[in-house]
Write an enzyme that holds these catalytic residues in place. Structure first.
Site, mmCIF file in Angstrom:
data_model
loop_
_atom_site.group_PDB
_atom_site.id
_atom_site.type_symbol
_atom_site.label_atom_id
_atom_site.label_comp_id
_atom_site.label_asym_id
_atom_site.label_seq_id
_atom_site.Cartn_x
_atom_site.Cartn_y
_atom_site.Cartn_z
ATOM 1 N N ARG A 1 0.663 -1.115 -0.035
ATOM 2 C CA ARG A 1 0.008 -0.110 0.002
ATOM 3 C C ARG A 1 0.867 1.148 -0.071
ATOM 4 O O ARG A 1 0.343 2.170 0.555
ATOM 5 C CB ARG A 1 -1.008 0.077 1.146
ATOM 6 C CG ARG A 1 -1.968 -1.082 1.286
ATOM 7 C CD ARG A 1 -2.597 -0.867 0.181
ATOM 8 N NE ARG A 1 -4.203 -1.463 0.254
ATOM 9 C CZ ARG A 1 -4.312 -2.969 -0.094
ATOM 10 N NH1 ARG A 1 -3.062 -3.634 -0.738
ATOM 11 N NH2 ARG A 1 -5.552 -3.554 0.075
ATOM 12 N N SER B 1 -10.295 0.152 3.060
ATOM 13 C CA SER B 1 -9.600 0.052 4.396
ATOM 14 C C SER B 1 -9.130 1.612 4.686
ATOM 15 O O SER B 1 -8.365 2.346 3.973
ATOM 16 C CB SER B 1 -8.280 -0.903 4.224
ATOM 17 O OG SER B 1 -8.779 -2.130 3.700
ATOM 18 N N GLU C 1 -4.606 4.580 6.172
ATOM 19 C CA GLU C 1 -4.356 3.970 4.901
ATOM 20 C C GLU C 1 -4.539 5.062 3.851
ATOM 21 O O GLU C 1 -4.344 5.535 2.836
ATOM 22 C CB GLU C 1 -4.849 2.928 4.429
ATOM 23 C CG GLU C 1 -4.131 2.016 3.437
ATOM 24 C CD GLU C 1 -5.036 2.201 1.715
ATOM 25 O OE1 GLU C 1 -4.174 2.570 1.159
ATOM 26 O OE2 GLU C 1 -6.030 1.813 1.931
HETATM 27 N N1 EPU Z 1 -10.850 -9.999 10.402
HETATM 28 C C1 EPU Z 1 -11.563 -9.815 11.698
HETATM 29 N N2 EPU Z 1 -12.639 -9.391 11.880
HETATM 30 C C2 EPU Z 1 -13.531 -8.969 10.705
HETATM 31 C C3 EPU Z 1 -13.038 -9.007 9.551
HETATM 32 C C4 EPU Z 1 -11.613 -9.792 9.230
HETATM 33 O O1 EPU Z 1 -10.837 -10.475 12.803
HETATM 34 O O2 EPU Z 1 -14.654 -8.455 10.972
HETATM 35 C C5 EPU Z 1 -9.575 -10.731 10.265
HETATM 36 C C6 EPU Z 1 -9.627 -12.071 10.275
HETATM 37 O O3 EPU Z 1 -8.718 -12.826 10.685
HETATM 38 C C7 EPU Z 1 -9.296 -12.123 8.299
HETATM 39 C C8 EPU Z 1 -8.310 -11.040 8.434
HETATM 40 O O4 EPU Z 1 -9.010 -10.196 9.404
HETATM 41 O O5 EPU Z 1 -8.776 -13.423 8.355
HETATM 42 C C9 EPU Z 1 -8.270 -10.535 6.946
HETATM 43 O O6 EPU Z 1 -9.508 -10.128 6.385
HETATM 44 P P1 EPU Z 1 -9.827 -9.879 4.955
HETATM 45 O O7 EPU Z 1 -9.283 -10.951 4.165
HETATM 46 O O8 EPU Z 1 -11.270 -9.095 4.968
HETATM 47 O O9 EPU Z 1 -8.692 -8.757 4.573
HETATM 48 P P2 EPU Z 1 -7.982 -7.444 5.150
HETATM 49 O O10 EPU Z 1 -6.555 -7.653 5.658
HETATM 50 O O11 EPU Z 1 -8.643 -7.096 6.320
HETATM 51 C C10 EPU Z 1 -6.916 -6.684 2.935
HETATM 52 C C11 EPU Z 1 -7.012 -5.262 2.319
HETATM 53 C C12 EPU Z 1 -8.393 -5.044 1.540
HETATM 54 C C13 EPU Z 1 -8.433 -6.223 0.657
HETATM 55 C C14 EPU Z 1 -8.375 -7.418 1.455
HETATM 56 C C15 EPU Z 1 -8.597 -8.750 0.205
HETATM 57 C C16 EPU Z 1 -5.433 -3.791 3.542
HETATM 58 C C17 EPU Z 1 -5.530 -2.607 4.405
HETATM 59 N N3 EPU Z 1 -6.685 -4.175 3.143
HETATM 60 O O12 EPU Z 1 -7.887 -6.412 4.087
HETATM 61 O O13 EPU Z 1 -8.221 -3.888 0.717
HETATM 62 O O14 EPU Z 1 -9.745 -6.188 -0.084
HETATM 63 O O15 EPU Z 1 -7.281 -7.740 2.111
HETATM 64 O O16 EPU Z 1 -7.541 -8.902 -0.263
HETATM 65 O O17 EPU Z 1 -4.459 -4.716 3.153
HETATM 66 C C18 EPU Z 1 -8.384 -1.525 0.569
HETATM 67 O O18 EPU Z 1 -7.118 -1.443 0.655
HETATM 68 O O19 EPU Z 1 -9.147 -0.529 0.497
HETATM 69 C C19 EPU Z 1 -9.128 -2.670 0.948
HETATM 70 C C20 EPU Z 1 -10.347 -2.999 1.017
#
Ligand code: EPU
Length: 337
Positions: free
Chosen positions: A165, A237, A333
């Site tokens: 990012r 995010s 972010e």
């Molecule tokens: N999780 C929780 N509670 C929740 C949701 C998620 O504890 O309510 C934890 C879980 O452990 C889950 C982990 O967070 O396994 C990861 O969640 P998710 O797969 O939704 O991904 P993220 O790491 O939260 C990142 C990106 C997103 C992107 C997703 C999918 C960043 C800051 N965000 O989110 O990007 O869509 O992965 O690849 O890296 C964006 O940049 O605007 C964005 C939405």
């Protein structure tokens, strides 16, 4: 044609839906006319800000400067050797429409980045990423107007300094460039990336075969987890997933033996910010017009009528509380202006 407006509403140019104004707004069709515009007496000394579709920016106030909005369109094949295709795309093309076009044409590599809001020109700024794929993997080079040197520059992947990012444009090159075109290197042979979260099982369940099927699955997953910015203003995010050292990780593990993490280089781990926010008690919390999204607390939503300052203050409370309760300092972010 390049257009210049005074006291221009940015309500449709920021996905938080904030009712704010720019003192000046320049829709830039071509960089040839740029110098003439920026050299005008009333404008010369004012701060400048480049925005695409405003999907990763939080305005806490009206912008007392010039907002430059690149308007370059077009999708053009530069080279095609039958295996790889180089395609040059105008900065103002919508990101997801470009991904759809590429997938339909049989130019593969962007499927996992489907439905990310924003324009093509903004994608390199934060090296957009989702579901195991980052922009930098299919990036060849970009063209930009360098506001310091007053000339067009061509920057390759190395020059753009892509990270998680992050890029040159978020760090030392911040405010210096207007990205006008991005050239992608895509493959004619599909190579599906299915290893993130539930992507593989969802793909199998839907009997998926092709990159177009994968694109549909990604769209389905995103729609089920993330708020539609047209209905609930948001900037995706709000925080980055923080990278922490082993000591902090071990500390968290004392209370939460199952803390999720992704190993990174140099003995560091990335912990999902969504998990930290949830554990600090901020999932699906609403204060006035602002709240965290029920299925993804990493996203802060304007439920209607919020100001930028309210959203910022809400994010500050989360930042401090997560720090206090879990010992991790989150980093925003979205770009705060
Ligand atoms: N999780 C929780 N509670 C929740 C949701 C998620 O504890 O309510 C934890 C879980 O452990 C889950 C982990 O967070 O396994 C990861 O969640 P998710 O797969 O939704 O991904 P993220 O790491 O939260 C990142 C990106 C997103 C992107 C997703 C999918 C960043 C800051 N965000 O989110 O990007 O869509 O992965 O690849 O890296 C964006 O940049 O605007 C964005 C939405």
């Amino acid at each position: 044609m390049t257009d210049l407006y005074k006291q221009y509403s940015l309500q449709n140019l920021n996905t938080f839906g904030l009712n704010i104004k720019a003192a000046w707004f320049c829709r830039l069709a071509s960089t040839e006319t740029l110098n003439g515009i920026l050299e005008q007496d009333e404008i010369r000394e004012l701060p400048r800000l480049v925005i695409g579709e405003g999907s990763n920016i939080l305005f806490t106030n009206d912008f007392e400067g010039v907002v430059i909005n690149p308007a370059m369109k077009g999708i053009e094949v530069v080279e095609d050797d039958g295996e790889q295709v180089l395609i040059r795309v105008g900065a103002s093309e919508n990101w997801d429409q470009w991904v759809r076009h590429a997938t339909e044409k049989g130019w593969y590599g962007l499927e996992n980045l489907s439905l990310i809001p924003g324009s093509v020109g903004s994608a390199p700024v934060q090296n957009i990423g989702a579901y195991g794929v980052e922009l930098k993997e299919s990036f060849a080079w970009l063209e930009a107007w360098d506001l310091e040197e007053n000339m067009v520059v061509k920057l390759d992947s190395k020059a753009c300094k892509f990270g998680y990012r992050s890029s040159l444009f978020k760090n030392e090159g911040r405010g210096r460039y207007i990205i006008t075109h991005v050239t992608f290197r895509l493959n004619r042979t599909p190579s599906l990336v299915l290893d993130y979260g539930k992507v593989r099982s969802a793909f199998a369940e839907a009997n998926g075969k092709s990159p177009a099927d994968l694109r549909n699955i990604i769209i389905h997953i995103r729609n089920s987890k993330l708020p539609d910015p047209k209905r609930f203003g948001n900037g995706g995010s709000f925080f980055k997933n923080p990278m922490v050292g082993r000591a902090i990780y071990n500390c968290i593990r004392v209370d939460y033996p199952n803390v999720p993490y992704y190993p990174e280089e140099e003995n560091r781990v990335k912990i999902p910010a969504a998990w930290l926010i949830e554990k600090a008690g901020w999932k699906d919390v609403r204060v006035g017009n602002v709240g965290t999204w029920p299925t993804q607390p990493l996203v802060i939503v304007n439920y209607g009528g919020a100001t930028g300052q309210e959203i910022y203050d809400f994010s500050e409370q989360i930042l401090e509380d997560v720090d206090q309760k879990l010992g991790v300092r989150l980093e925003r972010e979205v770009q705060v202006v």
